[in-house]
Write a protein that holds these residues in place. Structure first.
Motif, short mmCIF file in Angstrom:
data_model
loop_
_atom_site.label_atom_id
_atom_site.label_comp_id
_atom_site.label_asym_id
_atom_site.label_seq_id
_atom_site.Cartn_x
_atom_site.Cartn_y
_atom_site.Cartn_z
N TYR A 8 0.84 -1.18 0.00
CA TYR A 8 0.00 0.00 0.00
C TYR A 8 0.88 1.24 0.00
N ASN A 9 0.31 2.30 -0.45
CA ASN A 9 1.04 3.55 -0.56
C ASN A 9 0.89 4.33 0.74
N ASP A 10 1.95 4.43 1.50
CA ASP A 10 1.91 5.12 2.78
C ASP A 10 2.63 6.47 2.74
N CYS A 11 2.78 7.04 1.56
CA CYS A 11 3.49 8.32 1.47
C CYS A 11 2.74 9.43 2.17
N TRP A 12 1.44 9.28 2.36
CA TRP A 12 0.66 10.32 3.03
C TRP A 12 1.16 10.54 4.45
N MET A 13 1.71 9.50 5.10
CA MET A 13 2.25 9.67 6.46
C MET A 13 3.46 10.60 6.44
N TYR A 14 4.31 10.47 5.44
CA TYR A 14 5.48 11.33 5.35
C TYR A 14 5.10 12.74 4.94
N ILE A 15 4.07 12.87 4.11
CA ILE A 15 3.58 14.20 3.74
C ILE A 15 2.99 14.89 4.97
N LEU A 16 2.27 14.14 5.79
CA LEU A 16 1.74 14.69 7.03
C LEU A 16 2.87 15.08 7.99
N LEU A 17 3.90 14.24 8.07
CA LEU A 17 5.06 14.56 8.90
C LEU A 17 5.76 15.82 8.40
N SER A 19 4.42 18.29 6.69
CA SER A 19 3.56 19.43 7.00
C SER A 19 3.65 19.81 8.47
N THR A 20 3.68 18.81 9.33
CA THR A 20 3.77 19.06 10.77
C THR A 20 5.08 19.75 11.12
N LEU A 21 6.18 19.31 10.53
CA LEU A 21 7.47 19.94 10.81
C LEU A 21 7.56 21.36 10.27
N VAL A 22 6.93 21.61 9.13
CA VAL A 22 6.92 22.97 8.59
C VAL A 22 6.12 23.88 9.52
N ILE A 23 5.00 23.39 10.04
CA ILE A 23 4.21 24.17 11.00
C ILE A 23 5.01 24.39 12.29
N ILE A 49 15.96 18.72 8.92
CA ILE A 49 15.11 17.53 8.99
C ILE A 49 14.00 17.61 7.94
N ILE A 50 13.50 18.81 7.69
CA ILE A 50 12.48 19.00 6.65
C ILE A 50 13.05 18.60 5.28
N TYR A 51 14.27 19.04 5.00
CA TYR A 51 14.90 18.67 3.73
C TYR A 51 15.14 17.16 3.65
N ALA A 52 15.52 16.56 4.76
CA ALA A 52 15.76 15.10 4.77
C ALA A 52 14.47 14.34 4.50
N ILE A 53 13.36 14.78 5.07
CA ILE A 53 12.08 14.11 4.82
C ILE A 53 11.66 14.30 3.37
N THR A 54 11.87 15.48 2.83
CA THR A 54 11.54 15.72 1.42
C THR A 54 12.36 14.81 0.53
N ASN A 55 13.66 14.67 0.82
CA ASN A 55 14.50 13.78 0.02
C ASN A 55 14.08 12.32 0.19
N PHE A 63 8.98 11.88 -7.58
CA PHE A 63 8.98 13.34 -7.69
C PHE A 63 7.59 13.94 -7.49
N ARG A 64 6.58 13.32 -8.10
CA ARG A 64 5.22 13.86 -7.98
C ARG A 64 4.72 13.86 -6.54
N ARG A 65 4.98 12.81 -5.84
CA ARG A 65 4.55 12.73 -4.43
C ARG A 65 5.29 13.79 -3.60
N THR A 66 6.54 14.04 -3.95
CA THR A 66 7.30 15.07 -3.24
C THR A 66 6.71 16.44 -3.50
N LEU A 67 6.38 16.73 -4.75
CA LEU A 67 5.75 18.02 -5.06
C LEU A 67 4.41 18.16 -4.34
N THR A 68 3.66 17.07 -4.26
CA THR A 68 2.41 17.09 -3.51
C THR A 68 2.69 17.42 -2.04
N GLY A 69 3.72 16.80 -1.47
CA GLY A 69 4.08 17.07 -0.09
C GLY A 69 4.49 18.51 0.15
N ILE A 70 5.26 19.07 -0.77
CA ILE A 70 5.70 20.46 -0.65
C ILE A 70 4.49 21.40 -0.70
#
Length: 190
Positions: A8-17, A19-23, A49-55, A63-70
């Motif tokens: 399953y695709n769990d990238c949403w957890m990292y996108i949420l993480l 977003s939380t770190l940016v906040i 840490i934000i850059y590390a999570i993005t990478n 790449f698309r999931r990363t842009l979605t996260g950003i």
């Protein structure tokens, strides 16, 4: 009878993480400590840490999931600032938000594009990943400084600029080492 594991695709957890770190970074940017008689924000510790999570998102999900996260993290920090200013009864100063937000968006996109290039065209050597982190910080602070140039007090600017870059670069040494441990799982969108 063999049991098959469902992927399953769990990238949403990292996108949420992300977003939380940016906040969190936006929340703690007003808290400072003194180093070499210069006030430095505690937010400098969360930015690497934000850059590390993005990478990590780029390496594992593409790449698309990363842009979605950003984009999601940028929208979430804007909503957070609007809600918090409304909650405490302050007027929203978009000028103070735009420098950090534009710096974040542009530096993250540049960082992600370079990192994606390294993933596809090289074996992601440690030194290039480390230099990509540092270059991302430089782009972030350059854009932030250009937008806030009228608010910068120049007597301690350069000292604080280089102290922050040195601290974040030291943090990135460990993050770049961790990056080598993550297996590539490039998404289907790349």
């Amino acid at each position: 009878m063999t049991k098959t594991r469902t992927k399953y695709n769990d990238c949403w957890m990292y996108i949420l993480l992300l977003s939380t770190l940016v906040i969190l970074t936006e929340s703690i940017k007003t808290f400072n400590f003194n180093l070499f008689n210069v006030e430095i924000t505690y937010a400098i510790f969360s930015i690497p840490i934000i850059y590390a999570i993005t990478n990590y998102i780029t390496k594992k999900y593409g790449f698309r999931r990363t842009l979605t996260g950003i984009i999601v993290s940028a929208i979430s920090v804007v909503l957070f600032v609007i809600i918090m200013n409304f909650a405490i009864g302050r007027t929203i100063e978009f000028g103070s938000l735009t420098g950090g937000l534009l710096g974040y968006l542009i530096s993250q996109i540049v960082n992600t594009m370079i990192y994606k290039f390294l993933l596809v065209n090289t074996n992601s050597p440690y030194i290039l990943v480390l230099l990509n982190y540092i270059f991302g910080y430089i782009v972030f602070y350059m854009i932030y400084t250009i937008i806030h140039l009228d608010m910068i007090i120049l007597d301690t600017f350069w000292i604080s600029y280089f102290v922050v870059l040195v601290i974040q670069s030291i943090m990135s040494i460990g993050l770049a080492l961790l990056d080598k441990k993550v297996l590539v799982g490039i998404g289907k969108d790349d």
